[in-house]
Design a protein around this motif. Structure first.
Motif, short mmCIF file in Angstrom:
data_model
loop_
_atom_site.label_atom_id
_atom_site.label_comp_id
_atom_site.label_asym_id
_atom_site.label_seq_id
_atom_site.Cartn_x
_atom_site.Cartn_y
_atom_site.Cartn_z
N ASP A 1 0.80 -1.22 0.00
CA ASP A 1 0.00 0.00 0.00
C ASP A 1 0.84 1.27 0.00
OD1 ASP A 1 -2.86 -1.20 0.76
OD2 ASP A 1 -1.36 -2.16 2.04
N TRP B 1 4.97 0.00 -8.33
CA TRP B 1 3.86 0.77 -8.90
C TRP B 1 2.59 -0.05 -9.17
CZ3 TRP B 1 2.57 5.55 -8.61
CH2 TRP B 1 1.59 6.08 -9.46
N LEU C 1 0.81 -0.59 -5.92
CA LEU C 1 0.23 0.62 -5.34
C LEU C 1 -1.06 0.98 -6.06
CD1 LEU C 1 3.43 2.85 -4.90
CD2 LEU C 1 2.28 1.45 -3.17
N VAL C 2 -1.07 0.79 -7.37
CA VAL C 2 -2.28 1.03 -8.16
C VAL C 2 -3.37 0.04 -7.77
CG1 VAL C 2 -3.27 0.98 -10.49
CG2 VAL C 2 -1.05 2.08 -10.09
N ASN D 1 -5.76 2.93 -3.23
CA ASN D 1 -5.45 4.21 -2.59
C ASN D 1 -4.00 4.18 -2.11
OD1 ASN D 1 -5.73 2.40 -0.52
ND2 ASN D 1 -7.24 3.57 0.64
N GLY D 2 -3.12 3.68 -2.97
CA GLY D 2 -1.71 3.59 -2.63
C GLY D 2 -1.09 4.95 -2.41
N ARG D 3 -0.01 4.96 -1.66
CA ARG D 3 0.68 6.21 -1.38
C ARG D 3 2.18 6.05 -1.62
NH1 ARG D 3 -3.64 7.70 -2.02
NH2 ARG D 3 -5.05 8.85 -0.63
N ALA E 1 -0.56 9.66 -11.68
CA ALA E 1 -1.10 8.95 -10.52
C ALA E 1 -2.54 9.32 -10.22
CB ALA E 1 -0.23 9.23 -9.29
N VAL F 1 -3.81 7.15 -6.68
CA VAL F 1 -2.56 7.04 -5.91
C VAL F 1 -2.05 8.44 -5.60
CG1 VAL F 1 -0.19 6.19 -5.90
CG2 VAL F 1 -2.00 4.85 -7.00
N GLU G 1 -3.88 7.10 3.95
CA GLU G 1 -4.93 7.09 2.93
C GLU G 1 -5.84 8.31 3.02
OE1 GLU G 1 -7.37 3.65 3.41
OE2 GLU G 1 -7.73 4.01 5.54
#
Length: 323
Positions: free
Chosen positions: A112, A153, A156-157, A161-163, A200, A205, A257
């Motif tokens: 995440d 990447w 995260l996608v 709601n990746g950061r 993003a 993201v 998030e």
């Protein structure tokens, strides 16, 4: 009491809810020492499962190696009841970058948060900085950030709601001497961060930059003495004002998030958080765009009193406004 004073008094009486990371999985590169260690400990204390990445190399990033820094942080997290695993990979190794992401997936099944914190330092005047040093600084700071982000990447996608928090620096602004190698490499990270943020927003993201003002190996008194040609003792008291604990919370916020920022660069340390941005002014417009006319209007051209921010909207999902 003014309305603002009343609102402030009411706010002080409220209890802010803790920003938790329960169920989240985070990778922190350079997580064995300095501000990266504080990132790891804080995220774990707030419920995240953490992959602590640190090869334990020397300050130049290219010599020495030790499992101790990452292992010790993981042990500290586990002793406090948290969950963490150690990775000893180097960020400037493509295969190593992929392996640290695989470790997160194998250990916890998801990813995440990525905080790209690993870095190295070799401050020298431009004429004394070797090309090999320029290459190593770029390999660790810029390409290391690219390699790890590229591997992380898709996950995260997928998280929805990746950061992504990239450690940047005020160095590219030309704040001090002996910074062309480091500042140039960090400028690349800034460009990558802002450009990736533009993409993003389509994935939900958040991609932001975090510039720490901290007392670590990269800014130890002996290092600053070399940078500024002053005695090391001149910096001991000053650097005591910048512990990592006063800087890390800004990065932790960017990793949460609930943070809707995207394409924002925050500077934090010494009980202060501020925004750093790329700005443009209106400049000079004219039909006669000659060398002489530019020279005649140069004061107007460089005047930044009415400048505006350049870049994407500052919120996740905010569309780009095109001219």
């Amino acid at each position: 009491m003014t309305q603002i004073g009343l609102e402030a008094a009411l706010w002080r009486g409220k209890t802010m809810s803790e920003l938790r990371f329960d169920g989240k999985v985070a990778i922190i590169t350079g997580g064995g020492r300095g501000v990266g260690r504080i990132h790891a400990l804080t995220l774990a204390a707030r419920g995240a499962k953490v992959v602590v990445v640190d090869p334990g190399v020397a300050l130049d990033g290219g010599s020495g190696a030790s499992n101790a820094p990452a292992s010790e942080v993981v042990a500290e997290i586990k002793a406090a009841g948290g969950e963490a695993v150690a990775s000893f990979e180097k960020v400037n190794d493509r295969a190593g970058a992929a392996r640290m992401v695989e470790l997160a997936l194998d250990s916890y099944g998801r990813l995440d948060i990525l905080i790209n914190n690993a870095g190295n330092s070799m401050p020298e005047l431009f004429e004394e900085q070797t090309l090999e040093q320029f290459e190593l600084l770029n390999e660790v700071h810029y390409l290391g950030t690219v390699y790890v982000t590229k591997a992380a990447w898709p996950h995260l996608v997928k998280a929805g709601n990746g950061r992504l928090v990239n450690t940047i620096s005020e160095g590219p602004t030309g704040m001090h001497e002996r910074g062309t190698g480091y500042g140039g490499a960090k400028a690349g990270v800034i460009g990558l961060t802002l450009s990736l943020a533009a993409e993003a927003k389509f994935h939900g993201v958040g991609v932001n930059g975090f510039a720490p003002r901290i007392a670590t190996r990269l800014s130890a008194p002996d290092v600053l003495a070399h940078v500024y040609d002053r005695p090391a003792e001149d910096f001991v008291k000053n650097m005591a004002m910048f512990p990592s604990e006063l800087s890390s919370p800004a990065a932790i916020y960017l990793a949460h998030e609930s943070c809707t920022l995207n394409g924002v660069l925050l500077v934090s340390g010494g009980k202060q958080v501020m925004r750093m941005a790329i700005m443009e002014n209106e400049g000079f417009r004219g039909e006669d765009m000659s060398v002489e006319n530019i020279a005649a209007h140069i004061d107007q051209i460089i005047d930044m009193k009415d400048c505006i921010h350049v870049g994407i909207g500052a919120k996740v999902g905010m569309p780009v406004v095109k001219a």
